[in-house]
Each structure stands twice: as C-alpha cells, then as structure tokens.
Design a protein around this motif. Structure first.
Motif, short mmCIF file in Angstrom:
data_model
loop_
_atom_site.label_atom_id
_atom_site.label_comp_id
_atom_site.label_asym_id
_atom_site.label_seq_id
_atom_site.Cartn_x
_atom_site.Cartn_y
_atom_site.Cartn_z
N MET A 1 -21.67 -5.28 -9.53
CA MET A 1 -21.06 -6.21 -8.58
C MET A 1 -19.99 -7.03 -9.32
O MET A 1 -20.25 -7.57 -10.38
N VAL A 2 -18.82 -7.09 -8.75
CA VAL A 2 -17.73 -7.90 -9.31
C VAL A 2 -17.55 -9.12 -8.41
O VAL A 2 -17.47 -9.00 -7.19
N ARG A 3 -17.51 -10.29 -9.04
CA ARG A 3 -17.33 -11.53 -8.30
C ARG A 3 -15.94 -12.09 -8.62
O ARG A 3 -15.59 -12.26 -9.77
N LEU A 4 -15.17 -12.31 -7.56
CA LEU A 4 -13.82 -12.86 -7.70
C LEU A 4 -13.78 -14.25 -7.10
O LEU A 4 -14.48 -14.53 -6.13
N GLU A 5 -12.96 -15.11 -7.66
CA GLU A 5 -12.77 -16.44 -7.13
C GLU A 5 -11.45 -16.48 -6.37
O GLU A 5 -10.43 -16.00 -6.85
N PHE A 6 -11.52 -17.04 -5.18
CA PHE A 6 -10.34 -17.22 -4.34
C PHE A 6 -10.11 -18.73 -4.23
O PHE A 6 -10.85 -19.42 -3.54
N TYR A 7 -9.12 -19.22 -4.98
CA TYR A 7 -8.79 -20.65 -4.95
C TYR A 7 -7.74 -20.87 -3.87
O TYR A 7 -6.73 -20.16 -3.82
N SER A 34 -15.96 -15.84 -4.10
CA SER A 34 -16.27 -17.26 -4.01
C SER A 34 -15.00 -17.94 -3.55
O SER A 34 -13.96 -17.83 -4.20
N CYS A 35 -15.07 -18.62 -2.42
CA CYS A 35 -13.91 -19.34 -1.89
C CYS A 35 -14.02 -20.80 -2.33
O CYS A 35 -15.01 -21.47 -2.02
N ILE A 36 -13.00 -21.26 -3.03
CA ILE A 36 -13.04 -22.59 -3.62
C ILE A 36 -11.81 -23.37 -3.18
O ILE A 36 -10.68 -23.02 -3.52
N ASP A 37 -12.05 -24.44 -2.43
CA ASP A 37 -10.98 -25.33 -1.97
C ASP A 37 -10.64 -26.28 -3.12
O ASP A 37 -11.45 -27.14 -3.47
#
Length: 80
Positions: A1-7, A34-37
């Motif tokens: 599983m690859v986890r990407l961050e979406f800033y 991971s969606c990060i505001d």
C-alpha cells in the motif's frame, strides 16, 4: 500500500482540479490519500503556501499546482 499526501487549501480551484484529476488513481486498491488542509497548520502554510496543491510521499514532492501523470506514474513504479 502506498500512502500519498494531498496538501490543499479550501476553496482553491487548482486544488479542486487536481483532486478531480486524481479520481482514477483514488480508485486503485494499492493507493491511499491523506488530504491535509494547510490552512489548519501554520508550519504547513509556511512550507506549502505558495505551492498548493501539492502531491507528496513523505518529504518527496511528486508534483504541485497541476497533476503530472507521468511523474506520478514514474513514482508509483519506483516509490523508493
């Protein structure tokens, strides 16, 4: 599983566009996002404020402003 961050920043049209373009990638079973505001964290606002949206894996920025499918696909072939 690859986890990407979406800033992203709420209300950012470039962020909304990139998230929409990531639709095919989001449906893959081997990816998580991971969606990060960034507006909720002063250090992230300082780091990514002028770059959003940013797609990253840890400290590695894959692309920003616009989705670059070639860069993302190359990363997914060799995520290390």
């Amino acid at each position: 599983m690859v986890r990407l961050e979406f800033y992203y920043r709420e209300g950012c049209h470039l962020c909304e566009s990139m998230w929409h373009e990531l639709g095919d990638y989001r449906s893959r079973n081997n990816l998580e996002f991971s969606c990060i505001d960034i507006s909720r964290d002063e250090s992230l606002e300082t780091r990514y404020g002028d770059m959003v949206p940013v797609l990253a894996h840890g400290e590695r920025v894959i692309c920003n402003y616009f989705l670059d499918p070639e860069l993302l696909d190359a990363f997914l072939v060799n995520p290390d």
